[in-house]
Design a protein around this motif. Structure first.
Motif, PDB file in Angstrom:
ATOM      1  N   PHE A 245       0.769  -1.366  -0.077  1.00 51.45           N
ATOM      2  CA  PHE A 245      -0.027  -0.035  -0.748  1.00 51.45           C
ATOM      3  C   PHE A 245       0.874   1.333   0.067  1.00 51.45           C
ATOM      4  O   PHE A 245       0.726   1.939  -0.933  1.00 51.45           O
ATOM      5  N   LYS A 246       1.966   1.190   0.841  1.00 50.63           N
ATOM      6  CA  LYS A 246       2.662   2.622   1.020  1.00 50.63           C
ATOM      7  C   LYS A 246       3.772   2.247   0.021  1.00 50.63           C
ATOM      8  O   LYS A 246       3.541   3.781  -0.697  1.00 50.63           O
ATOM      9  N   THR A 247       4.036   1.097  -1.399  1.00 47.16           N
ATOM     10  CA  THR A 247       4.610   2.378  -2.187  1.00 47.16           C
ATOM     11  C   THR A 247       4.437   2.345  -3.216  1.00 47.16           C
ATOM     12  O   THR A 247       4.873   3.404  -3.495  1.00 47.16           O
ATOM     13  N   LEU A 248       2.622   1.909  -3.396  1.00 44.15           N
ATOM     14  CA  LEU A 248       1.714   2.342  -4.775  1.00 44.15           C
ATOM     15  C   LEU A 248       1.184   4.229  -3.990  1.00 44.15           C
ATOM     16  O   LEU A 248       1.508   4.583  -4.979  1.00 44.15           O
ATOM     17  N   GLN A 249       1.257   4.337  -2.811  1.00 40.66           N
ATOM     18  CA  GLN A 249       0.752   5.371  -2.675  1.00 40.66           C
ATOM     19  C   GLN A 249       2.300   6.295  -2.845  1.00 40.66           C
ATOM     20  O   GLN A 249       1.819   7.651  -3.199  1.00 40.66           O
ATOM     21  N   GLU A 250       3.230   5.629  -2.148  1.00 43.87           N
ATOM     22  CA  GLU A 250       4.452   6.673  -2.350  1.00 43.87           C
ATOM     23  C   GLU A 250       4.429   7.153  -4.273  1.00 43.87           C
ATOM     24  O   GLU A 250       4.906   8.357  -4.577  1.00 43.87           O
ATOM     25  N   ALA A 251       4.603   6.181  -4.524  1.00 45.91           N
ATOM     26  CA  ALA A 251       5.089   5.842  -6.221  1.00 45.91           C
ATOM     27  C   ALA A 251       4.118   7.275  -7.343  1.00 45.91           C
ATOM     28  O   ALA A 251       4.061   8.336  -7.431  1.00 45.91           O
ATOM     29  N   THR A 252       2.601   6.762  -6.604  1.00 46.61           N
ATOM     30  CA  THR A 252       1.876   7.639  -6.951  1.00 46.61           C
ATOM     31  C   THR A 252       1.435   9.325  -6.173  1.00 46.61           C
ATOM     32  O   THR A 252       1.795   9.959  -7.466  1.00 46.61           O
ATOM     33  N   LYS A 253       2.130   9.322  -5.435  1.00 47.80           N
ATOM     34  CA  LYS A 253       2.638  10.983  -4.824  1.00 47.80           C
ATOM     35  C   LYS A 253       3.367  11.468  -5.740  1.00 47.80           C
ATOM     36  O   LYS A 253       4.057  12.518  -6.712  1.00 47.80           O
ATOM     37  N   ARG A 254       4.328  10.516  -6.233  1.00 49.69           N
ATOM     38  CA  ARG A 254       5.619  11.100  -6.947  1.00 49.69           C
ATOM     39  C   ARG A 254       5.409  11.367  -8.669  1.00 49.69           C
ATOM     40  O   ARG A 254       5.018  12.475  -9.588  1.00 49.69           O
ATOM     41  N   ALA A 255       4.395  10.850  -9.545  1.00 47.71           N
ATOM     42  CA  ALA A 255       3.770  10.842 -10.680  1.00 47.71           C
ATOM     43  C   ALA A 255       2.737  12.290 -10.835  1.00 47.71           C
ATOM     44  O   ALA A 255       3.044  13.169 -10.864  1.00 47.71           O
ATOM     45  N   GLN A 256       2.043  12.735  -9.152  1.00 50.42           N
ATOM     46  CA  GLN A 256       1.257  14.130  -9.219  1.00 50.42           C
ATOM     47  C   GLN A 256       2.732  14.913  -9.342  1.00 50.42           C
ATOM     48  O   GLN A 256       2.372  15.835  -9.246  1.00 50.42           O
ATOM     49  N   GLN A 257       3.240  14.793  -8.639  1.00 50.65           N
ATOM     50  CA  GLN A 257       4.579  15.523  -7.938  1.00 50.65           C
ATOM     51  C   GLN A 257       5.204  16.159 -10.041  1.00 50.65           C
ATOM     52  O   GLN A 257       5.759  17.392  -9.957  1.00 50.65           O
ATOM     53  N   LEU A 258       5.302  15.252 -10.132  1.00 51.86           N
ATOM     54  CA  LEU A 258       6.004  15.746 -11.630  1.00 51.86           C
ATOM     55  C   LEU A 258       5.244  15.972 -12.775  1.00 51.86           C
ATOM     56  O   LEU A 258       5.221  16.691 -13.336  1.00 51.86           O
ATOM     57  N   SER A 259       3.913  15.602 -11.975  1.00 49.89           N
ATOM     58  CA  SER A 259       2.964  16.519 -13.269  1.00 49.89           C
ATOM     59  C   SER A 259       2.670  18.309 -12.702  1.00 49.89           C
ATOM     60  O   SER A 259       1.679  19.261 -13.771  1.00 49.89           O
ATOM     61  N   VAL A 260       2.836  19.119 -11.462  1.00 48.61           N
ATOM     62  CA  VAL A 260       3.574  20.040 -11.778  1.00 48.61           C
ATOM     63  C   VAL A 260       4.811  20.448 -12.559  1.00 48.61           C
ATOM     64  O   VAL A 260       5.809  20.292 -11.937  1.00 48.61           O
ATOM     65  N   VAL A 261       4.015  21.235 -13.199  1.00 53.89           N
ATOM     66  CA  VAL A 261       5.904  21.596 -14.358  1.00 53.89           C
ATOM     67  C   VAL A 261       6.331  22.573 -14.113  1.00 53.89           C
ATOM     68  O   VAL A 261       4.455  23.532 -14.136  1.00 53.89           O
TER      69      VAL A 261
END
Length: 261
Positions: A245-261
């Motif tokens: 759960f934490k693995t997917l949560q952190e990877a998803t959070k990082r994808a969200q951060q990348l979307s803020v260009v």
């Protein structure tokens, strides 16, 4: 003509799939001379150092650059892109809304393939506007079907898709690495441990692909009082689900951060 802006590993995997299916009208922009020569020699595609050359010569444009370079690339090509172009982005974390600010076309599709495209077994998710006609969607879907399976989902799922299937090969390989290490520590030679574990993963994946649900496969392997039951008890009693759960949560959070260009 299909044009790739960026000639890295994922672009190469897609090009390989297309060439195997007989597609020849491909052009790739790539800044590194040696990489351009490699793509030309291996796949017979046209290459150029110019991103605008790709736009001018293509109807479908695949953006295959790093997220940190996307703004610079869009600035460079924005005046060359018109309504005739279909633009497909495989740039992790970058939403269609961001790309739309720069380009004069509504034919925009976001795609998230994974590294298994290299062996023709990718899982690709497409996000696109429902307003797009099938004659626009079909050629794009064909690009990704040349390297595996394709499904379509609403774009709001794409950060989780990036974490699950995009990053998934990395997570699964880490599990394989750990199993090899443990099996070696318990007595196997490393090459034997690797062969046993890798083939077990391959076979299990084929069982799953046959349509058998994972719980049914697990039940078929598990006998009361047997070895699988003993091992599963450790897995279920431990914190494995929480780790996933934490693995997917952190990877998803990082994808969200990348979307803020």
């Amino acid at each position: 003509m299909i044009g790739f802006i960026g000639g890295g590993n994922m672009a190469e995997a897609l090009i390989r799939g297309l060439v195997k299916e007989g597609k020849k009208n491909i052009i790739v922009s790539e800044p590194i001379d040696e990489r351009r020569r490699y793509l030309e020699n291996c796949y017979g595609v046209k290459t150029t150092p110019s991103n605008t050359d790709v736009v001018n010569l293509s109807e479908i444009i695949v953006l295959a650059v790093k997220p940190q370079n996307i703004k610079e690339v869009l600035e460079e090509i924005k005046d060359a892109v018109s309504e005739k172009h279909t633009v497909v982005s495989i740039v992790a974390g970058i939403p269609l809304e961001f790309i739309q600010k720069y380009l004069k076309t509504d034919k925009l599709i976001r795609a998230m393939p994974n590294l298994a495209a290299i062996v023709g077994e990718a899982m690709t998710v497409l996000a696109l506007c429902e307003c797009l006609e099938m004659k626009i969607i079909a050629p794009v879907r064909d690009i990704f079907m040349s390297v595996g399976k394709v499904i379509t989902l609403p774009e709001h799922y794409m950060n989780l898709v990036t974490a699950l299937s995009g990053s998934g090969p990395g997570f699964l390989c880490y599990i394989v690495e750990q199993l090899i290490d443990v099996a070696t520590e318990l007595g196997f030679a490393e090459d034997i441990a690797k062969e046993l574990i890798v083939q077990t993963f391959i076979g299990t994946a084929k069982l799953l692909d046959s349509g058998l649900p994972p719980d049914k496969i697990r039940q078929k392997v598990t006998s009361p009082g047997g070895t699988t039951e003993a091992g599963l008890k450790v897995l279920s009693d431990g914190a494995l689900r929480g780790i996933f759960f934490k693995t997917l949560q952190e990877a998803t959070k990082r994808a969200q951060q990348l979307s803020v260009v």
